[in-house]
Scaffold this motif. Structure first.
Motif, PDB file in Angstrom:
ATOM      1  N   TRP A  36      34.813  50.337  26.549  1.00 26.79           N
ATOM      2  CA  TRP A  36      35.920  50.366  27.500  1.00 26.79           C
ATOM      3  C   TRP A  36      35.765  49.314  28.594  1.00 26.79           C
ATOM      4  N   LEU A  37      34.531  48.893  28.865  1.00 28.72           N
ATOM      5  CA  LEU A  37      34.317  47.917  29.931  1.00 28.72           C
ATOM      6  C   LEU A  37      34.819  46.529  29.543  1.00 28.72           C
ATOM      7  N   GLU A  38      34.615  46.124  28.311  1.00 30.06           N
ATOM      8  CA  GLU A  38      35.059  44.791  27.890  1.00 30.06           C
ATOM      9  C   GLU A  38      36.577  44.619  28.009  1.00 30.06           C
ATOM     10  N   PRO A  39      37.393  45.580  27.518  1.00 26.59           N
ATOM     11  CA  PRO A  39      38.843  45.428  27.730  1.00 26.59           C
ATOM     12  C   PRO A  39      39.240  45.437  29.205  1.00 26.59           C
ATOM     13  N   LEU A  40      38.536  46.229  30.024  1.00 21.85           N
ATOM     14  CA  LEU A  40      38.835  46.277  31.451  1.00 21.85           C
ATOM     15  C   LEU A  40      38.550  44.920  32.100  1.00 21.85           C
ATOM     16  N   ARG A  41      37.405  44.343  31.761  1.00 20.63           N
ATOM     17  CA  ARG A  41      37.049  43.023  32.288  1.00 20.63           C
ATOM     18  C   ARG A  41      38.052  41.966  31.823  1.00 20.63           C
ATOM     19  N   TYR A  42      38.380  41.992  30.536  1.00 23.23           N
ATOM     20  CA  TYR A  42      39.292  40.996  29.984  1.00 23.23           C
ATOM     21  C   TYR A  42      40.644  41.068  30.686  1.00 23.23           C
ATOM     22  N   THR A  43      41.153  42.286  30.865  1.00 20.72           N
ATOM     23  CA  THR A  43      42.457  42.447  31.506  1.00 20.72           C
ATOM     24  C   THR A  43      42.398  41.988  32.958  1.00 20.72           C
ATOM     25  N   TYR A  44      41.318  42.291  33.640  1.00 22.40           N
ATOM     26  CA  TYR A  44      41.157  41.816  35.023  1.00 22.40           C
ATOM     27  C   TYR A  44      41.141  40.291  35.074  1.00 22.40           C
ATOM     28  N   LEU A  45      40.367  39.658  34.215  1.00 21.92           N
ATOM     29  CA  LEU A  45      40.250  38.212  34.231  1.00 21.92           C
ATOM     30  C   LEU A  45      41.572  37.527  33.876  1.00 21.92           C
ATOM     31  N   LYS A  46      42.368  38.163  33.013  1.00 16.73           N
ATOM     32  CA  LYS A  46      43.656  37.598  32.642  1.00 16.73           C
ATOM     33  C   LYS A  46      44.741  37.871  33.681  1.00 16.73           C
ATOM     34  N   SER A  47      44.503  38.829  34.571  1.00 13.04           N
ATOM     35  CA  SER A  47      45.539  39.256  35.505  1.00 13.04           C
ATOM     36  C   SER A  47      45.796  38.254  36.622  1.00 13.04           C
ATOM     37  N   GLY A  48      44.811  37.426  36.935  1.00 13.05           N
ATOM     38  CA  GLY A  48      44.941  36.508  38.059  1.00 13.05           C
ATOM     39  C   GLY A  48      44.586  37.141  39.386  1.00 13.05           C
ATOM     40  N   LEU A  49      44.312  38.445  39.396  1.00 14.41           N
ATOM     41  CA  LEU A  49      43.890  39.112  40.624  1.00 14.41           C
ATOM     42  C   LEU A  49      42.450  38.745  40.957  1.00 14.41           C
ATOM     43  N   THR A  50      42.112  38.856  42.209  1.00 17.43           N
ATOM     44  CA  THR A  50      40.732  38.637  42.649  1.00 17.43           C
ATOM     45  C   THR A  50      40.097  39.982  42.987  1.00 17.43           C
ATOM     46  N   LEU A  51      38.787  39.957  43.175  1.00 20.58           N
ATOM     47  CA  LEU A  51      38.103  41.175  43.600  1.00 20.58           C
ATOM     48  C   LEU A  51      38.629  41.639  44.948  1.00 20.58           C
ATOM     49  N   SER A  52      38.998  40.690  45.797  1.00 18.38           N
ATOM     50  CA  SER A  52      39.566  41.047  47.097  1.00 18.38           C
ATOM     51  C   SER A  52      40.892  41.776  46.913  1.00 18.38           C
ATOM     52  N   ASP A  53      41.720  41.278  45.988  1.00 24.80           N
ATOM     53  CA  ASP A  53      42.995  41.949  45.712  1.00 24.80           C
ATOM     54  C   ASP A  53      42.770  43.385  45.258  1.00 24.80           C
ATOM     55  N   LEU A  54      41.865  43.564  44.302  1.00 30.38           N
ATOM     56  CA  LEU A  54      41.597  44.909  43.789  1.00 30.38           C
ATOM     57  C   LEU A  54      40.986  45.794  44.865  1.00 30.38           C
ATOM     58  N   SER A  55      40.129  45.214  45.682  1.00 30.91           N
ATOM     59  CA  SER A  55      39.479  45.989  46.735  1.00 30.91           C
ATOM     60  C   SER A  55      40.501  46.616  47.671  1.00 30.91           C
ATOM     61  N   VAL A  56      41.522  45.846  48.017  1.00 34.79           N
ATOM     62  CA  VAL A  56      42.574  46.355  48.900  1.00 34.79           C
ATOM     63  C   VAL A  56      43.405  47.427  48.200  1.00 34.79           C
ATOM     64  N   ARG A  57      43.672  47.211  46.930  1.00 34.32           N
ATOM     65  CA  ARG A  57      44.575  48.108  46.217  1.00 34.32           C
ATOM     66  C   ARG A  57      43.933  49.431  45.817  1.00 34.32           C
ATOM     67  N   VAL A  58      42.651  49.427  45.497  1.00 37.48           N
ATOM     68  CA  VAL A  58      41.991  50.667  45.065  1.00 37.48           C
ATOM     69  C   VAL A  58      41.062  51.232  46.135  1.00 37.48           C
ATOM     70  N   LEU A  59      41.012  50.557  47.281  1.00 40.28           N
ATOM     71  CA  LEU A  59      40.207  51.021  48.424  1.00 40.28           C
ATOM     72  C   LEU A  59      38.735  51.192  48.037  1.00 40.28           C
ATOM     73  N   LEU A  60      38.185  50.134  47.463  1.00 42.87           N
ATOM     74  CA  LEU A  60      36.794  50.131  47.058  1.00 42.87           C
ATOM     75  C   LEU A  60      36.214  48.765  47.390  1.00 42.87           C
ATOM     76  N   ALA A  61      34.991  48.741  47.882  1.00 41.10           N
ATOM     77  CA  ALA A  61      34.366  47.480  48.288  1.00 41.10           C
ATOM     78  C   ALA A  61      34.288  46.507  47.112  1.00 41.10           C
ATOM     79  N   LYS A  62      34.414  45.202  47.412  1.00 43.36           N
ATOM     80  CA  LYS A  62      34.336  44.189  46.362  1.00 43.36           C
ATOM     81  C   LYS A  62      33.020  44.272  45.603  1.00 43.36           C
TER      82      LYS A  62
END
Length: 299
Positions: A36-62
């Motif tokens: 499950w981690l590989e598809p999650l990573r792949y989708t994140y990398l293809k999304s164009g989002l950054t760790l900072s973007d996700l951090s704000v959206r899911v309220l979790l430290a980068k």
């Protein structure tokens, strides 16, 4: 010589993003966790989002998101994975099923798993894309035949189910690959081999010798014993074949699947099936029934 099966690369380059590059998945991550981690990573990398973007959206430290996407640190709670999947627009149901299996693989208790899902509902009504369902109906029976050569009934069913969950998560990636059948076969093989015992790096599938077509046709105990001994010898030799040749021999020799159907299942040219079977047969004959000239040269 035939070439080994390899993962199909993404059809498009991963977009560049600011900040530090995400590190690779850590060594020691379990097979189902990686599934499950590989598809999650792949989708994140293809999304164009950054760790900072996700951090704000899911309220979790980068740093915590980075750890999660590398498989380091503590095994993540489901509510975190669900939040990420919603932001990345991933189907949560197959992700949850793989996450739950991996939690037990990571020695998490049933109580921990239940606590991790208390605040995060799991949508069980999700259905795969129509073309995914059609593909599954076409190949699932043959996938089960392949898996049962290496695994017992429970492990076989789990491996095949996991294969289609992984394909569901990676369906867009599969569709953009050069050949969806080859992509799917590699997913099946990887999932099955992750659960298959290995000896000296070779898959162990001697138990299949006790459930072969040839064995079921025999009527006396003496005939069955002789057939089992022959099958064990054959399977031990087959385990030394390159990946692709081994798969071809499983389909062709153990199940009698015609070359055209084997070609369609594995997503490789018909010429590759015939060439692979020819090379594998020559090798097996040299090991099992060596000629005087080759007997002293086999390892």
């Amino acid at each position: 010589m035939t070439t080994p099966l390899e993962p199909v690369p993404p059809a498009e380059p991963v977009p560049l993003r600011p900040g530090r590059k995400l590190g690779p998945i850590a060594d020691g991550v379990g097979s189902v966790h990686r599934a499950w981690l590989e598809p999650l990573r792949y989708t994140y990398l293809k999304s164009g989002l950054t760790l900072s973007d996700l951090s704000v959206r899911v309220l979790l430290a980068k740093s915590k998101i980075s750890e999660l996407l590398r498989g380091t640190g503590l095994y993540p709670r489901w509510e975190i994975i669900l939040s990420l999947s919603l932001q990345l627009q991933m189907p949560s149901w197959p992700l949850y099923r793989l996450w739950r299996q991996a939690a037990f693989e990571a020695q998490k208790s049933s109580e921990w798993v239940e606590r991790s899902t208390e605040k995060a509902l799991v949508t069980t009504s999700q259905t795969p894309p129509l073309d995914h369902r059609a593909f599954r109906e076409t190949v699932e029976g043959d996938y089960r035949l392949y898996a049962q050569v290496f695994l017992d009934d429970d492990q076989r069913d789990t491996a095949v189910s996991n294969t289609f969950d992984i394909l569901w998560l990676r369906w867009n990636e599969a569709l953009s690959s050069p050949d969806i059948r080859r992509f799917a076969w590699y997913t099946l093989r990887t999932t099955v081999m992750a659960r298959t015992p290995h000896i000296d790096g070779r898959p162990e599938f001697g138990a299949a010798a006790f459930d072969t077509v040839a064995l079921r046709r025999l009527t006396t105990d003496t005939e069955r014993l002789q057939q089992v001994e022959e099958s064990l010898q054959l399977f031990k030799a087959m385990s030394r074949l390159p990946d692709q040749q081994l798969d071809i021999m499983v389909l062709r020799q153990l199940y009698g699947i015609c070359p055209e159907h084997a070609s369609a299942l594995m997503g490789v040219p018909l010429a590759t099936i015939r060439s692979g079977e020819r090379h594998a047969t020559y090798f097996l004959e040299s090991v099992i029934c060596p000629s005087p000239e080759t007997e002293g040269n086999t390892a």
